[in-house]
Design an enzyme around this catalytic site. Structure first.
Site, short mmCIF file in Angstrom:
data_model
loop_
_atom_site.label_atom_id
_atom_site.label_comp_id
_atom_site.label_asym_id
_atom_site.label_seq_id
_atom_site.Cartn_x
_atom_site.Cartn_y
_atom_site.Cartn_z
N HIS A 119 0.86 -1.18 0.00
CA HIS A 119 0.00 0.00 0.00
C HIS A 119 0.89 1.23 0.00
O HIS A 119 1.73 1.40 0.89
CB HIS A 119 -0.93 0.03 1.21
CG HIS A 119 -1.86 1.20 1.21
ND1 HIS A 119 -3.08 1.18 0.56
CD2 HIS A 119 -1.73 2.44 1.75
CE1 HIS A 119 -3.68 2.35 0.72
NE2 HIS A 119 -2.88 3.13 1.43
N CYS A 120 0.73 2.08 -1.01
CA CYS A 120 1.60 3.25 -1.18
C CYS A 120 0.88 4.50 -0.69
O CYS A 120 -0.12 4.91 -1.30
CB CYS A 120 1.99 3.39 -2.66
SG CYS A 120 3.10 4.78 -2.97
N PRO A 121 1.34 5.13 0.38
CA PRO A 121 0.67 6.36 0.84
C PRO A 121 0.84 7.52 -0.12
O PRO A 121 0.02 8.44 -0.14
CB PRO A 121 1.36 6.64 2.19
CG PRO A 121 2.68 5.96 2.09
CD PRO A 121 2.47 4.75 1.24
N ASN A 125 -3.25 4.63 -2.65
CA ASN A 125 -3.83 3.46 -3.30
C ASN A 125 -2.90 2.28 -3.09
O ASN A 125 -1.71 2.44 -2.82
CB ASN A 125 -4.00 3.72 -4.80
CG ASN A 125 -4.91 2.72 -5.47
OD1 ASN A 125 -5.56 1.90 -4.82
ND2 ASN A 125 -4.96 2.76 -6.80
#
Length: 433
Positions: A119-121, A125
């Site tokens: 999960h990429c802040p 997304n």
């Protein structure tokens, strides 16, 4: 409440625009001589890379990484991953759905993601099956643009040093505004280049080996077990070759690998390497770990056993009443009741969910064909049982339970004789009092 994910996206977009356009307006334009062929030849490729950065960043943020289709369940002769405890297909208790291979549950997105990487802040997304290619192209074009940017900055700095050292006349003195933005661009582009560069190298390696970040952690654990002599060396099953691995993430046409495009496939199944042993489940289990005493049934076995039981015993079709190990009549809870009870438990603040439809409090298995009924119980069965079974949705909605015994999975019903005996006992006690 402020959405921090959107703030990250706004911050990244502003940083890209600051590096791309303050450098061209205040530094490169005068350095390259203004509007001429040489200036356009240098700056047009730079602006193309900036456009591709924005384009791929937008696609990474907005593309759904992949959802598990509703009512999906593993079918027989299908590539599935097995749970460590029960040796059964993986089941997400939070989503109440089976997990396809290489999928994992994201706590931030609150759902299962197909071929989840992380999960990429910075994109607000998850990076999964359908947007992993966009993410790879995004970090690639960031590397290209930063390298281009730093190269032009170094050339401009060298020109300034030469002018000051050799005291050329007339001296091309930089303006104070150019010096300020020269320092600011250096301070911003160097950290971005090194941080994104290391991230991109790691993900390029993952793409070349067709491995996700989660699977890299699993490979490290497997390597540790091999090094300690617990298991033999195991081939990672999804590494199908260098070109095939890249094509699986960026597309079939190598000429379009750097161009944004949609990934093909469903994300529910993946090709297996010919060198992988099909009998070995990935990731391999630690032999010292405690194994389950009983193996949970497979979804297709549940469905087949249910259909066979109806054909064997037409006298009691769709019945859910039986006797457990303590002699009580037990009725299996239907799917609708399970959902209702689970929602009630959540509303009351309980953390334990009703997520194991297989085991009763005594460890027995709750199937309609598991026990035989006696003649004394026929009347009670006919009175208490009702038709709440859905043949079409049974395998899809039932989840494989874990090793725990949940006391909320059955409702006890007493016979009429037991009710009468309890009433007589209460009357005798009242008389004695």
């Amino acid at each position: 409440m402020v959405n921090t994910g959107r703030l990250f996206i706004i911050g990244v977009s502003i940083l890209i625009g600051f590096l791309a356009y303050t450098s061209q307006i205040f530094i490169f334009w005068d350095f390259l001589g203004g509007l001429n062929v040489h200036c356009l030849t240098v700056l047009i490729p730079f602006n193309i890379s900036v456009i591709l950065i924005y384009w791929n960043y937008y696609l990474t943020c907005t593309t759904d990484p992949g959802r598990v289709p509703k009512d999906w369940y593993p079918k027989e002769n299908q590539d599935v991953e097995i749970k460590r405890t029960t040796h059964s297909p993986r089941f997400c208790r939070t989503c109440s759905a089976y997990k396809p291979p290489r999928s994992h549950h994201c706590r931030t997105c609150k759902r299962c993601v197909l071929k989840m990487d992380h999960h990429c802040p910075w994109t607000n997304n998850c990076v999964g099956y359908f947007n992993y290619g966009h993410f790879i192209r995004f970090v690639f074009w960031v590397d290209v643009a930063c390298l281009y940017h730093i190269t032009l900055m170094i050339k401009r700095t060298m020109r300034l040093i030469e002018d000051i050292s050799y005291v050329r006349f007339p001296v091309d003195e930089p303006s104070s505004l150019e010096i300020i933005f020269l320092v600011l661009n250096y301070a911003a582009v160097i950290p971005v280049f090194f941080s994104v560069g290391m991230l991109s190298l790691y993900h390029f390696y993952c793409m070349w080996t067709n491995t996700t970040t989660i699977e890299n952690w699993e490979k490290d654990k497997v390597a540790t077990m091999v090094r300690r002599g617990k298991i033999k060396e195991v081939v990672f099953p999804y590494d199908v070759g260098f070109i095939e691995n890249i094509s699986a993430n960026l597309g079939d046409n190598p000429l379009l690998w750097c161009w944004p495009q949609e990934i093909k496939g469903t994300g529910l199944s993946f090709p297996i390497s010919k060198d992988a042993d099909p009998s070995i489940i990935w990731p391999p289990k630690d032999p010292d770990a405690v194994s389950a005493s009983s193996l949970a049934p497979k979804p297709w076995d549940i469905y087949n056993n249910h259909n066979n039981s109806i054909s064997r015993n037409q006298k009691y079709p769709r019945q859910f009443i039986r006797r457990d190990s303590e002699g009580y009549l037990v009725r299996d809870i239907s799917l609708e009741e399970r959902a209702m009870l689970s929602s009630n438990y959540e509303c009351e603040g309980n953390e334990d969910h009703i997520d194991d439809p297989y085991h009763n409090s005594d460890g027995s298995t709750l199937y309609s064909e598991s026990d035989e009924y006696s003649d004394d119980d026929e009347k009670i069965i006919e009175e208490t049982a009702y038709d709440d079974f859905d043949d079409d949705n049974y395998p899809e909605h039932i989840g494989v339970g874990d090793d725990r015994n949940d006391y909320g999975h059955s409702i006890r019903r007493f016979t009429k004789n037991e009710h009468q005996s309890s009433a007589v006992h209460e009357q005798e006690q009242s008389r004695n009092i």
